[in-house]
Motif scaffolding. Structure first.
Motif, PDB file in Angstrom:
ATOM      1  N   THR A  62       0.775  -1.165   0.119  1.00  0.00           N
ATOM      2  CA  THR A  62      -0.147   0.004   0.063  1.00  0.00           C
ATOM      3  C   THR A  62       0.852   1.274   0.000  1.00  0.00           C
ATOM      4  OG1 THR A  62      -0.035  -0.173   2.282  1.00  0.00           O
ATOM      5  CG2 THR A  62      -1.861  -1.205   1.446  1.00  0.00           C
ATOM      6  N   ALA A  65      -0.157   4.044  -2.440  1.00  0.00           N
ATOM      7  CA  ALA A  65      -1.278   4.603  -2.227  1.00  0.00           C
ATOM      8  C   ALA A  65      -1.095   5.616  -1.137  1.00  0.00           C
ATOM      9  CB  ALA A  65      -2.331   3.541  -1.954  1.00  0.00           C
ATOM     10  N   ALA A  66      -0.301   5.122   0.042  1.00  0.00           N
ATOM     11  CA  ALA A  66      -0.364   5.941   1.342  1.00  0.00           C
ATOM     12  C   ALA A  66       0.402   7.346   0.940  1.00  0.00           C
ATOM     13  CB  ALA A  66       0.260   5.153   2.484  1.00  0.00           C
ATOM     14  N   VAL A  71      -4.332  11.403   0.752  1.00  0.00           N
ATOM     15  CA  VAL A  71      -4.716  10.044   1.309  1.00  0.00           C
ATOM     16  C   VAL A  71      -4.389  10.391   2.841  1.00  0.00           C
ATOM     17  CG1 VAL A  71      -4.248   7.757   1.677  1.00  0.00           C
ATOM     18  CG2 VAL A  71      -4.289   8.830  -0.528  1.00  0.00           C
ATOM     19  N   VAL A  74      -4.713   4.277   5.027  1.00  0.00           N
ATOM     20  CA  VAL A  74      -4.843   3.109   4.231  1.00  0.00           C
ATOM     21  C   VAL A  74      -5.017   1.951   5.273  1.00  0.00           C
ATOM     22  CG1 VAL A  74      -3.904   1.343   2.661  1.00  0.00           C
ATOM     23  CG2 VAL A  74      -3.486   3.956   2.325  1.00  0.00           C
ATOM     24  N   VAL A 112      -9.334   2.745   1.827  1.00  0.00           N
ATOM     25  CA  VAL A 112      -8.571   3.906   1.909  1.00  0.00           C
ATOM     26  C   VAL A 112      -9.398   4.992   2.265  1.00  0.00           C
ATOM     27  CG1 VAL A 112      -7.398   5.641   0.062  1.00  0.00           C
ATOM     28  CG2 VAL A 112      -7.143   3.280   0.068  1.00  0.00           C
ATOM     29  N   ALA A 114      -9.475   9.429   1.951  1.00  0.00           N
ATOM     30  CA  ALA A 114      -8.836  10.423   1.281  1.00  0.00           C
ATOM     31  C   ALA A 114      -9.729  11.691   1.517  1.00  0.00           C
ATOM     32  CB  ALA A 114      -8.595  10.186  -0.074  1.00  0.00           C
ATOM     33  N   ALA A 120      -9.415   9.288  -3.358  1.00  0.00           N
ATOM     34  CA  ALA A 120      -9.586   7.859  -2.915  1.00  0.00           C
ATOM     35  C   ALA A 120      -9.844   6.944  -4.123  1.00  0.00           C
ATOM     36  CB  ALA A 120     -10.776   7.999  -2.130  1.00  0.00           C
ATOM     37  N   ALA A 123      -6.036   6.362  -5.239  1.00  0.00           N
ATOM     38  CA  ALA A 123      -5.434   5.666  -4.320  1.00  0.00           C
ATOM     39  C   ALA A 123      -5.289   4.118  -4.367  1.00  0.00           C
ATOM     40  CB  ALA A 123      -5.569   6.072  -3.133  1.00  0.00           C
ATOM     41  N   VAL A 124      -6.643   3.628  -4.715  1.00  0.00           N
ATOM     42  CA  VAL A 124      -6.946   2.272  -4.847  1.00  0.00           C
ATOM     43  C   VAL A 124      -6.342   1.770  -6.061  1.00  0.00           C
ATOM     44  CG1 VAL A 124      -9.142   2.295  -3.420  1.00  0.00           C
ATOM     45  CG2 VAL A 124      -9.181   2.581  -5.862  1.00  0.00           C
ATOM     46  N   ILE A 127      -2.604   0.575  -5.385  1.00  0.00           N
ATOM     47  CA  ILE A 127      -2.502  -0.477  -4.399  1.00  0.00           C
ATOM     48  C   ILE A 127      -1.858  -1.822  -4.983  1.00  0.00           C
ATOM     49  CG2 ILE A 127      -3.298  -2.205  -2.562  1.00  0.00           C
ATOM     50  CD1 ILE A 127      -5.065   0.467  -1.752  1.00  0.00           C
TER      51      ILE A 127
END
Length: 788
Positions: A62, A65-66, A71, A74, A112, A114, A120, A123-124, A127
């Protein structure tokens, strides 16, 4: 006129088509749903879901994404901040997020939070998850095979907080619940029978398709106080499960229910609340998760089913025995599966007199999305199968469908199941109303036309525990506090009418608040047609409590016994003299202020109120249909649909008719259109309205007739019984029997044009065989049994 004799008073507020108290707010957009709410600092949650139906999670990265700006948090299954990461009101078999492996395509794996939805969403996509695919069991047959992968360690599975169906004794495999009962000498009765009909049947998985998908907002205050705003039907049961997950006192969890955009069982029990609350705890700020339609469709659905049924009778059409074996596909997690299995099994024999009955039903884990509650669950699964067999026996014995039911249906007071409540309805009178609405004796129109009827029963009311409070303010107005959820069925209006009736108030002087577990008193749930019957009775008792207090105060003011007084027009009266409520309260408190609070409670009067001891009442599932079949395309048109609302007392007849029409339309969808299609990998193929056929205006019957039966024989206020579910099961089964009457024998729903067209071809082939001397007709309602 006495203070408590409500039966002899003229009823002015109930039994009338009062306008919905929430109508203006909803049509103007003033009413707020969960998706309309915004909290200061609220983050937006998104879920990364598994693309595989069954796979081991080898690794999750992750980091990218983090690191994305915006964000906030996560969370994986290893990060869930709960005392117990597993939940489930029947069986604790479901992790908040997948731990070690996934069990259905669409299972949440990473969450997630955000600053905004777009971040968001991005971000997914950042991952990375490594999966190791495992063998799948997508169908019931595959899950029951000797070499099937086991989805759970069922031997060690823990009961949930609300299992309520006895001890759990499971063998290794994919069965999460088994319900069985038998009475009579089955083998002897079948051996001596003149007519035996046997068949195999398939019932599809269906989505509850409410207009509003699941939406939840969660906010923590410190480490030990949680507030959740959610589109849920059972706020107090959700509260209990959340408190259990986080090892908190139930009073530390608050669940607030805004308006709901429909439910039909999809928002029963706990759905998105565990993930949202856990993500909010990790994020340290409020979080909202709102499902899209395709996400909602893999969150919950109705159970698919495979069944074998056989029915025995005498040559003069007297029913003798029925045997049923049914397998319910509960998906990857049990959810409400055990209760669906038990309810379906209990409904399987149908409301007939039997010398012998044997029923076995199993809940089966498969690598598909979890199945839960659905309007009229249990009754809708097997009623159509049984009614097809009753009609076929009638045809072989020279009796029509009405005659078969008049000859065999139970009468009021007869036992439906040993140890349970006797029948509390006039089924023969009800089915005759269906026949009258269908013009049963009249000639059919030209073409391939069929008329059908069906009768069933649904164990309704759930656990009979509800409380309500009525507050009369200093100005004589009233606020009702009750937690039964308004999901569109009109509960707030009906509750308001009950209070208005008891206190002789105009409806606009009664305010009905939404459910809030820190404000409104306990109610077990909203479902099983219990709101009017159980919560409504608590409301009536709370209002009657206030009424008694008013009369006691009035007796002091008039210096007369309470029996000399009456309440009407928002005042206490003695002959021609009256005192308005506001002056009653002013005299009582010595000021313009104070309030009277009435309390109403419903609880089991005998025993524990368990499922085995019940039900609270038997909801009648009776319907009728006339259909026309296009021989070239197989398309079925419902020209007339009929329902019977055996409601005891219709508090609001217009709302009863609306519930019946809505149930009938869902029955049409179940019978002719709706079906969730999974491929061999367990992936849902029709997760949008483009591919999933919800009934539209074009599918409505040309004529709809609702017969409201008012015998004031129910356990609810003024003799009321709940309504809204029976029409679905009744009309769906009636369409199946109408098709059979037209020569179209269906053993799998929905009766799509292709299936109907093929059935017509088989019917023509059989007629050709009969015309050449071959009378073999083993496939009366599904053919010789071999499945299972």
């Amino acid at each position: 006129m006495t203070a408590t004799d409500t039966e002899v008073r003229a009823r002015t507020a109930i039994g009338h088509d009062a306008p919905r108290v929430d109508a203006v707010a909803k049509v103007t957009g003033a009413g707020q749903f969960a998706g309309d709410l915004k909290l200061h600092g609220m983050a937006y949650g998104r879920l990364l879901r598994s693309p595989y139906a069954h796979a081991r999670i080898v690794g999750i990265d992750t980091n990218r994404a983090a690191a994305l700006p915006g964000v906030i948090a996560v969370m994986t299954g290893d990060d869930v901040p709960a005392a117990d990461p597993y939940y489930g009101h029947a069986l604790k078999d479901r992790p908040i997020l997948a731990i070690d492996r996934v069990r259905f395509a669409g299972e949440p794996v990473v969450a997630v939070a955000a600053e905004d939805p777009a971040i968001a969403d991005e971000a997914v996509t950042l991952i990375d998850i490594i999966y190791e695919e495992m063998p799948t069991a997508v169908t019931i047959a595959a899950a029951l095979a000797d070499d099937a992968p086991h989805l759970h360690d069922v031997v060690n599975v823990r009961a949930g907080l609300f299992h309520g169906l006895g001890e759990i004794h499971l063998e290794p495999g994919n069965v999460c619940y088994h319900h069985a009962f038998a009475r009579g000498d089955m083998d002897a009765v079948f051996a001596a029978a003149d007519v035996v009909i046997a068949g195999e049947y398939t019932f599809p998985a269906v989505y509850q398709y409410s207009l509003e998908p699941h939406t939840t907002i969660a906010q923590w205050t410190g480490a030990d106080d949680l507030t959740v705003w959610s589109s849920c039907q059972h706020p107090f049961l959700v509260r209990a499960e959340l408190a259990d997950l986080y090892a908190l006192p139930v009073g530390a969890v608050r669940v607030v229910v805004p308006y709901l955009g429909g439910g039909f069982g999809s928002k029963s029990y706990t759905k998105m609340e565990p993930i949202t609350s856990a993500l909010a705890r990790v994020a340290g700020r409020p979080v909202r998760i709102a499902n899209s339609i395709d996400e909602a469709m893999v969150t919950t659905r109705r159970h698919g089913m495979k069944a074998f049924m056989r029915t025995a009778a005498t040559r003069d059409g007297r029913l003798l025995a029925r045997e049923v074996r049914a397998w319910f596909d509960t998906g990857a997690y049990a959810d409400n599966g055990p209760r669906v299995v038990a309810t379906g099994a209990d409904a399987a024999p149908g409301p007939y007199r039997w010398e012998a009955v044997r029923v076995d039903a199993w809940g089966v884990y498969t690598n598909t999305s979890p199945a839960g509650s659905y309007r009229a669950f249990g009754a809708s699964h097997l009623q159509w199968c049984g009614e097809l067999q009753v009609d076929e026996i009638g045809r072989r014995c020279g009796l029509d469908a009405l005659q078969m039911r008049e000859r065999n249906l139970l009468s009021r007071g007869e036992s439906v199941r040993p140890g349970g409540k006797p029948l509390d309805a006039d089924l023969i009178g009800d089915i005759r109303k269906v026949a009258a609405s269908l013009n049963w004796e009249s000639p059919k129109p030209a073409g391939i036309v069929g008329r059908g009827m069906s009768v069933g029963l649904l164990a309704a009311g759930a656990h009979p525990v509800s409380t309500a409070a009525v507050r009369m303010e200093a100005d004589g107005g009233v606020v009702l506090l009750v937690s039964s959820t308004e999901v569109g069925q009109g509960a707030r209006t009906v509750f308001g009418q009950i209070v208005a009736e008891e206190l002789a108030l105009p409806l606009d002087r009664v305010r009905v608040l939404g459910g809030d577990t820190r404000v409104t008193p306990y109610d077990r749930s909203t479902g099983a047609s219990r709101s009017t019957t159980i919560a409504g009775l608590a409301v009536q008792r709370a209002a009657a409590d206030v009424r008694a207090q008013i009369l006691a105060i009035g007796a002091r003011l008039f210096d007369l016994p309470e029996t000399a007084l009456e309440i009407r027009a928002a005042s206490v009266w003695h002959e021609g003299e009256s005192v308005p409520y506001r002056d009653v309260l002013k005299a009582h408190f010595g000021m313009v202020g104070g309030e009277l609070i009435g309390h109403g409670e419903v609880r089991p009067e005998k025993g524990s109120g368990s499922y085995a001891e019940g039900p609270v009442f038997w909801e009648v599932c009776i319907g009728g249909a006339e259909v026309v079949v296009d021989p070239e395309t197989g398309r079925v048109t419902v020209t007339k649909a009929v329902s019977v609302a055996d409601v005891g007392k219709a508090i609001n007849p217009r709302l009863v008719e609306a519930q019946e029409m809505g149930g009938a339309m869902q029955g049409i969808g179940n019978a002719l259109h709706e079906e969730m299609l999974f491929d061999e990998t367990g992936t849902l193929l029709n997760a949008t309205l483009y591919e999933y056929h919800v009934p539209t205006i074009a599918d409505m019957p040309h004529t709809f007739a609702s017969n409201i039966v008012e015998n004031e024989d129910g356990p609810g206020p003024y003799g009321a019984k709940g309504v809204g579910e029976g029409a679905l099961a009744g009309v769906a089964a009636a369409i199946a029997t109408a098709l059979a009457d037209a020569g179209v024998i269906i053993d799998e729903l929905p009766a799509t044009p292709e299936r109907v067209w093929r059935a017509l071809r088989m019917h023509d082939d059989r007629n050709d065989e009969d015309s050449t001397g071959s009378a073999a007709n083993e496939r009366a309602t599904g053919g010789a049994a071999s499945w299972g």
